[in-house]
Design a protein around this motif. Structure first.
Motif, mmCIF file in Angstrom:
data_model
loop_
_atom_site.group_PDB
_atom_site.id
_atom_site.type_symbol
_atom_site.label_atom_id
_atom_site.label_comp_id
_atom_site.label_asym_id
_atom_site.label_seq_id
_atom_site.Cartn_x
_atom_site.Cartn_y
_atom_site.Cartn_z
ATOM 1 N N VAL A 36 0.645 -1.169 -0.111
ATOM 2 C CA VAL A 36 -0.192 -0.255 -0.058
ATOM 3 C C VAL A 36 0.845 0.772 -0.328
ATOM 4 O O VAL A 36 0.774 2.130 -0.772
ATOM 5 C CB VAL A 36 -0.584 -0.163 1.762
ATOM 6 C CG1 VAL A 36 -1.583 1.044 1.216
ATOM 7 C CG2 VAL A 36 -2.085 -0.921 0.694
ATOM 8 N N SER A 37 1.883 1.343 1.187
ATOM 9 C CA SER A 37 2.430 2.248 1.204
ATOM 10 C C SER A 37 3.767 1.927 1.867
ATOM 11 O O SER A 37 4.325 1.004 3.032
ATOM 12 C CB SER A 37 1.900 3.369 1.662
ATOM 13 O OG SER A 37 2.906 4.579 2.142
ATOM 14 N N TYR A 96 3.622 5.732 -2.474
ATOM 15 C CA TYR A 96 2.204 4.713 -2.438
ATOM 16 C C TYR A 96 2.423 4.096 -3.766
ATOM 17 O O TYR A 96 2.550 4.320 -5.232
ATOM 18 C CB TYR A 96 1.515 6.372 -2.458
ATOM 19 C CG TYR A 96 1.174 7.067 -1.060
ATOM 20 C CD1 TYR A 96 2.431 8.401 -1.429
ATOM 21 C CD2 TYR A 96 0.732 6.132 0.303
ATOM 22 C CE1 TYR A 96 2.589 9.119 -0.443
ATOM 23 C CE2 TYR A 96 1.013 7.414 1.309
ATOM 24 C CZ TYR A 96 1.974 8.992 0.888
ATOM 25 O OH TYR A 96 2.410 9.676 2.163
ATOM 26 N N SER A 97 1.894 2.608 -3.609
ATOM 27 C CA SER A 97 1.185 2.360 -5.046
ATOM 28 C C SER A 97 0.376 3.106 -5.680
ATOM 29 O O SER A 97 -0.990 3.955 -4.684
ATOM 30 C CB SER A 97 0.516 1.071 -4.350
ATOM 31 O OG SER A 97 1.482 0.456 -3.777
ATOM 32 N N ILE A 116 0.828 8.541 4.680
ATOM 33 C CA ILE A 116 1.876 7.369 5.605
ATOM 34 C C ILE A 116 2.323 8.627 6.630
ATOM 35 O O ILE A 116 3.420 9.648 6.035
ATOM 36 C CB ILE A 116 2.777 6.310 4.799
ATOM 37 C CG1 ILE A 116 3.213 5.620 6.057
ATOM 38 C CG2 ILE A 116 3.582 7.199 3.992
ATOM 39 C CD1 ILE A 116 3.803 3.777 5.824
ATOM 40 N N SER A 117 2.493 8.261 7.551
ATOM 41 C CA SER A 117 4.061 8.998 8.690
ATOM 42 C C SER A 117 4.247 8.222 9.708
ATOM 43 O O SER A 117 3.983 7.269 10.268
ATOM 44 C CB SER A 117 2.505 10.612 9.043
ATOM 45 O OG SER A 117 1.457 9.587 10.372
ATOM 46 N N ASP A 158 2.088 5.328 10.620
ATOM 47 C CA ASP A 158 0.220 5.447 10.799
ATOM 48 C C ASP A 158 -0.078 5.681 9.235
ATOM 49 O O ASP A 158 1.080 5.925 8.650
ATOM 50 C CB ASP A 158 -0.440 6.787 11.340
ATOM 51 C CG ASP A 158 -0.223 6.539 12.880
ATOM 52 O OD1 ASP A 158 -0.542 7.748 13.442
ATOM 53 O OD2 ASP A 158 -0.329 5.625 13.459
ATOM 54 N N LEU A 159 -1.432 5.457 8.818
ATOM 55 C CA LEU A 159 -1.641 5.350 7.859
ATOM 56 C C LEU A 159 -3.043 6.071 7.756
ATOM 57 O O LEU A 159 -4.311 5.478 7.979
ATOM 58 C CB LEU A 159 -1.991 3.917 7.137
ATOM 59 C CG LEU A 159 -2.368 4.050 5.849
ATOM 60 C CD1 LEU A 159 -1.347 4.184 4.614
ATOM 61 C CD2 LEU A 159 -2.321 2.426 4.836
ATOM 62 N N GLN A 160 -3.469 7.152 7.304
ATOM 63 C CA GLN A 160 -4.394 8.230 7.396
ATOM 64 C C GLN A 160 -4.655 7.795 5.752
ATOM 65 O O GLN A 160 -3.916 7.701 4.731
ATOM 66 C CB GLN A 160 -4.028 9.696 7.378
ATOM 67 C CG GLN A 160 -4.954 10.177 7.071
ATOM 68 C CD GLN A 160 -6.428 10.309 8.198
ATOM 69 O OE1 GLN A 160 -6.245 10.096 9.914
ATOM 70 N NE2 GLN A 160 -7.072 9.839 7.948
#
Length: 126
Positions: A47-48, A58-59, A68-69, A78-80
């Protein structure tokens, strides 16, 4: 064995948002991290990912919707996820390892990942 723990999954309507979090041991925070997902009946896909060298990647399906952070003080990645769609329904996993590379030159691969969480379910209803 180092343990990663994902949280933040749930049920959301199409167009909604979720924020996934991966809690990781401090010893791993110098590694690149990746988020992956496995939808029912499908192969696991990247995903990322994030690294100190290339930043975030990112895909194609995640670009413009997911962010992503990493917070090294809190030992979290994290993935928002915004504007979620039913096709985003999957179990989401975070992963890392000393040999894992986040590169913008290739699709996100799980090569080099040594440590995985158990995953968090994301379900998007139409």
């Amino acid at each position: 064995q180092l343990e990663l723990v994902e949280s933040g999954g749930g049920l959301v309507q199409a167009g909604g948002s979720l924020r996934l979090s991966c809690a990781a041991p401090s010893a791993t925070m110098r590694y690149s991290f990746g988020w992956f997902r496995r939808a029912p009946g499908k192969e696991r896909e990247g995903v990322s990912c994030i690294s100190d060298h290339v930043g975030a990647y990112y895909s194609d399906f995640a670009k413009g919707r997911f962010t992503i952070s990493r917070d090294k003080a809190k030992n979290t990645v994290d993935l928002q996820m915004n504007n979620l769609m039913p096709d985003d329904t999957a179990v989401y996993y975070c992963a890392t390892g000393p040999r894992f590379t986040c590169s913008t030159a290739v699709p996100i691969s799980d090569f080099g990942t040594d440590y995985w969480g158990k995953g968090t379910q994301v379900t998007v209803s139409s």
